[in-house]
Design a protein around this motif. Structure first.
Motif, PDB file in Angstrom:
ATOM      1  N   ASP A 128      -2.204 -12.405  61.411  1.00 15.43           N
ATOM      2  CA  ASP A 128      -2.359 -11.149  62.144  1.00 15.43           C
ATOM      3  C   ASP A 128      -2.188 -11.349  63.648  1.00 15.43           C
ATOM      4  N   GLN A 129      -2.452 -12.568  64.117  1.00 15.60           N
ATOM      5  CA  GLN A 129      -2.269 -12.891  65.533  1.00 15.60           C
ATOM      6  C   GLN A 129      -0.831 -13.324  65.824  1.00 15.60           C
ATOM      7  N   GLY A 130      -0.012 -13.370  64.775  1.00 14.96           N
ATOM      8  CA  GLY A 130       1.378 -13.786  64.943  1.00 14.96           C
ATOM      9  C   GLY A 130       1.566 -15.284  64.873  1.00 14.96           C
ATOM     10  N   VAL A 131       0.674 -15.981  64.195  1.00 17.23           N
ATOM     11  CA  VAL A 131       0.741 -17.439  64.076  1.00 17.23           C
ATOM     12  C   VAL A 131       0.828 -17.806  62.599  1.00 17.23           C
ATOM     13  N   SER A 132       1.818 -18.606  62.257  1.00 20.39           N
ATOM     14  CA  SER A 132       1.999 -18.965  60.850  1.00 20.39           C
ATOM     15  C   SER A 132       2.336 -20.446  60.718  1.00 20.39           C
ATOM     16  N   GLN A 133       2.039 -20.964  59.550  1.00 19.92           N
ATOM     17  CA  GLN A 133       2.267 -22.388  59.286  1.00 19.92           C
ATOM     18  C   GLN A 133       3.664 -22.582  58.707  1.00 19.92           C
ATOM     19  N   VAL A 134       4.344 -23.612  59.195  1.00 17.50           N
ATOM     20  CA  VAL A 134       5.639 -24.014  58.666  1.00 17.50           C
ATOM     21  C   VAL A 134       5.522 -25.460  58.205  1.00 17.50           C
ATOM     22  N   ARG A 135       6.602 -26.017  57.726  1.00 18.45           N
ATOM     23  CA  ARG A 135       6.537 -27.335  57.096  1.00 18.45           C
ATOM     24  C   ARG A 135       5.989 -28.415  58.025  1.00 18.45           C
ATOM     25  N   ASP A 136       6.384 -28.405  59.280  1.00 14.09           N
ATOM     26  CA  ASP A 136       6.007 -29.482  60.198  1.00 14.09           C
ATOM     27  C   ASP A 136       4.941 -29.100  61.213  1.00 14.09           C
ATOM     28  N   GLY A 137       4.331 -27.925  61.061  1.00 11.12           N
ATOM     29  CA  GLY A 137       3.308 -27.522  62.011  1.00 11.12           C
ATOM     30  C   GLY A 137       3.078 -26.029  61.971  1.00 11.12           C
ATOM     31  N   TRP A 138       2.983 -25.430  63.143  1.00 11.91           N
ATOM     32  CA  TRP A 138       2.704 -24.006  63.262  1.00 11.91           C
ATOM     33  C   TRP A 138       3.664 -23.399  64.290  1.00 11.91           C
ATOM     34  N   VAL A 139       3.913 -22.086  64.138  1.00 10.44           N
ATOM     35  CA  VAL A 139       4.731 -21.375  65.111  1.00 10.44           C
ATOM     36  C   VAL A 139       4.079 -20.026  65.406  1.00 10.44           C
ATOM     37  N   SER A 140       4.358 -19.512  66.584  1.00  7.04           N
ATOM     38  CA  SER A 140       3.882 -18.172  66.933  1.00  7.04           C
ATOM     39  C   SER A 140       5.076 -17.236  67.064  1.00  7.04           C
ATOM     40  N   ASP A 141       4.825 -15.974  66.834  1.00 10.60           N
ATOM     41  CA  ASP A 141       5.891 -14.988  66.953  1.00 10.60           C
ATOM     42  C   ASP A 141       6.441 -14.935  68.374  1.00 10.60           C
ATOM     43  N   GLU A 142       5.589 -15.241  69.359  1.00 16.52           N
ATOM     44  CA  GLU A 142       6.017 -15.177  70.752  1.00 16.52           C
ATOM     45  C   GLU A 142       7.018 -16.274  71.102  1.00 16.52           C
ATOM     46  N   ALA A 143       6.894 -17.429  70.430  1.00 16.27           N
ATOM     47  CA  ALA A 143       7.813 -18.547  70.707  1.00 16.27           C
ATOM     48  C   ALA A 143       8.151 -19.228  69.379  1.00 16.27           C
ATOM     49  N   PRO A 144       8.946 -18.594  68.558  1.00 19.56           N
ATOM     50  CA  PRO A 144       9.198 -19.097  67.206  1.00 19.56           C
ATOM     51  C   PRO A 144       9.917 -20.437  67.155  1.00 19.56           C
ATOM     52  N   ASP A 145      10.536 -20.847  68.241  1.00 17.96           N
ATOM     53  CA  ASP A 145      11.249 -22.126  68.245  1.00 17.96           C
ATOM     54  C   ASP A 145      10.378 -23.279  68.743  1.00 17.96           C
ATOM     55  N   ALA A 146       9.180 -22.983  69.175  1.00 13.69           N
ATOM     56  CA  ALA A 146       8.277 -24.023  69.698  1.00 13.69           C
ATOM     57  C   ALA A 146       7.257 -24.386  68.629  1.00 13.69           C
ATOM     58  N   LEU A 147       7.357 -25.612  68.131  1.00  8.43           N
ATOM     59  CA  LEU A 147       6.442 -26.071  67.094  1.00  8.43           C
ATOM     60  C   LEU A 147       5.079 -26.388  67.707  1.00  8.43           C
ATOM     61  N   LEU A 148       4.026 -25.881  67.095  1.00 13.44           N
ATOM     62  CA  LEU A 148       2.667 -26.095  67.584  1.00 13.44           C
ATOM     63  C   LEU A 148       1.920 -27.062  66.677  1.00 13.44           C
ATOM     64  N   THR A 149       1.067 -27.890  67.277  1.00 16.50           N
ATOM     65  CA  THR A 149       0.187 -28.762  66.494  1.00 16.50           C
ATOM     66  C   THR A 149      -1.079 -27.985  66.124  1.00 16.50           C
ATOM     67  N   THR A 150      -1.849 -28.534  65.186  1.00 17.25           N
ATOM     68  CA  THR A 150      -3.125 -27.896  64.843  1.00 17.25           C
ATOM     69  C   THR A 150      -4.045 -27.859  66.060  1.00 17.25           C
ATOM     70  N   SER A 151      -3.987 -28.893  66.907  1.00 16.56           N
ATOM     71  CA  SER A 151      -4.814 -28.912  68.112  1.00 16.56           C
ATOM     72  C   SER A 151      -4.435 -27.765  69.045  1.00 16.56           C
ATOM     73  N   GLN A 152      -3.139 -27.530  69.214  1.00 17.32           N
ATOM     74  CA  GLN A 152      -2.701 -26.431  70.081  1.00 17.32           C
ATOM     75  C   GLN A 152      -3.136 -25.080  69.520  1.00 17.32           C
ATOM     76  N   VAL A 153      -3.042 -24.935  68.203  1.00 20.18           N
ATOM     77  CA  VAL A 153      -3.486 -23.684  67.583  1.00 20.18           C
ATOM     78  C   VAL A 153      -4.979 -23.490  67.817  1.00 20.18           C
ATOM     79  N   ALA A 154      -5.763 -24.567  67.623  1.00 15.07           N
ATOM     80  CA  ALA A 154      -7.209 -24.475  67.818  1.00 15.07           C
ATOM     81  C   ALA A 154      -7.543 -24.097  69.256  1.00 15.07           C
ATOM     82  N   HIS A 155      -6.924 -24.775  70.219  1.00 15.58           N
ATOM     83  CA  HIS A 155      -7.223 -24.504  71.623  1.00 15.58           C
ATOM     84  C   HIS A 155      -6.794 -23.103  72.051  1.00 15.58           C
ATOM     85  N   SER A 156      -5.748 -22.596  71.457  1.00 14.97           N
ATOM     86  CA  SER A 156      -5.226 -21.295  71.870  1.00 14.97           C
ATOM     87  C   SER A 156      -5.919 -20.119  71.179  1.00 14.97           C
ATOM     88  N   TRP A 157      -6.358 -20.300  69.935  1.00 14.84           N
ATOM     89  CA  TRP A 157      -6.828 -19.145  69.180  1.00 14.84           C
ATOM     90  C   TRP A 157      -8.269 -19.221  68.675  1.00 14.84           C
TER      91      TRP A 157
END
Length: 250
Positions: free
Chosen positions: A15-44
């Motif tokens: 609902d926040q626009g963040v989804s899991q992909v094979r190698d990590g996470w991506v956000s709708d705002e920057a779909p080409d930037a792979l996020l780590t679980t740590s980045q997801v935790a710190h951001s959301w």
């Protein structure tokens, strides 16, 4: 229960626009930037406590995020929320969340690390936290001996070094009745001596140590007995004592 909580957190992230992909996470705002679980935790993770939910449901959602990401930062946001102007968080939900995860048959390093460095090292919260995750239940642990309760007890004992001695000693004395907890008790006693904020009373700790049924080749057993017998309370108060013990026991 934890799986359901994790799936609820996954839906919330979506609902926040963040989804899991094979190698990590991506956000709708920057779909080409792979996020780590740590980045997801710190951001959301902190955003959970801004949701239009009652406090109990916010805590449950935060724990679901912890189950999903397995990141220590989520526990930091839980602690921040507990200490915020809107806090404290509902104690029953907060500590039930910790207890359930301490009993889970999976890696819970983020949870035990949170207990150790946040709740147990803080003298204003150590007694309550220790009671909630183990002290209040130690009689039931010893009587029931279920695998889940033993798992929780071992994990708490092993990271209980910073808990004030007067708070944890009654629990230690009850736990010594159960050989299945002896190894964890040894680690707790050793941490009580070696942790920067570790706390023990040498004579009482030595009396407990002598009751433990441990392999004779247990690493640091002889050295710990040596420093306690000499009356030392903490490695950092007597930094040479451990080296002297190593030399004496070698």
């Amino acid at each position: 229960m934890e799986m359901q909580a994790a799936e609820a957190a996954r839906r919330w992230l979506a609902d926040q626009g963040v989804s899991q992909v094979r190698d990590g996470w991506v956000s709708d705002e920057a779909p080409d930037a792979l996020l780590t679980t740590s980045q997801v935790a710190h951001s959301w993770a902190g955003e959970v406590f801004a949701e239009d939910l009652d406090a109990a449901d916010q805590v449950r959602l935060a724990f679901g995020l912890l189950d999903l990401l397995n990141e220590y930062w989520v526990t930091c946001e839980i602690r921040f929320a507990d200490e915020s102007a809107k806090g404290p968080l509902p104690a029953d939900v907060l500590w039930d969340g910790y207890r359930r995860r301490l009993e889970a048959d999976r890696d819970v390093e983020a949870v035990t690390y949170s207990l150790w460095v946040d709740w147990f090292e803080d003298r204003s919260t150590a007694a309550t936290a220790f009671a909630e995750v183990l002290g209040n239940d130690i009689d039931r642990v010893v009587a029931g001996r279920s695998e889940a309760l033993l798992r929780r007890a071992r994990r708490v004992l092993e990271c209980s070094g910073p808990v004030p001695w007067l708070v944890k000693e009654p629990t230690y004395r009850t736990a010594v009745q159960l050989p299945a907890l002896h190894s964890a008790l040894f680690y707790g006693l050793r941490a009580s001596y070696h942790d920067v904020y570790g706390d023990l009373e040498p004579a009482a700790a030595l009396a407990l140590l002598d009751q433990l049924d441990l392999p004779t080749n247990t690493q640091h057993l002889t050295e710990l007995r040596h420093v306690l017998a000499a009356g030392h309370k903490n490695h950092y108060r007597s930094p040479r004592a451990w080296d002297d013990a190593v030399r004496s026991c070698s």
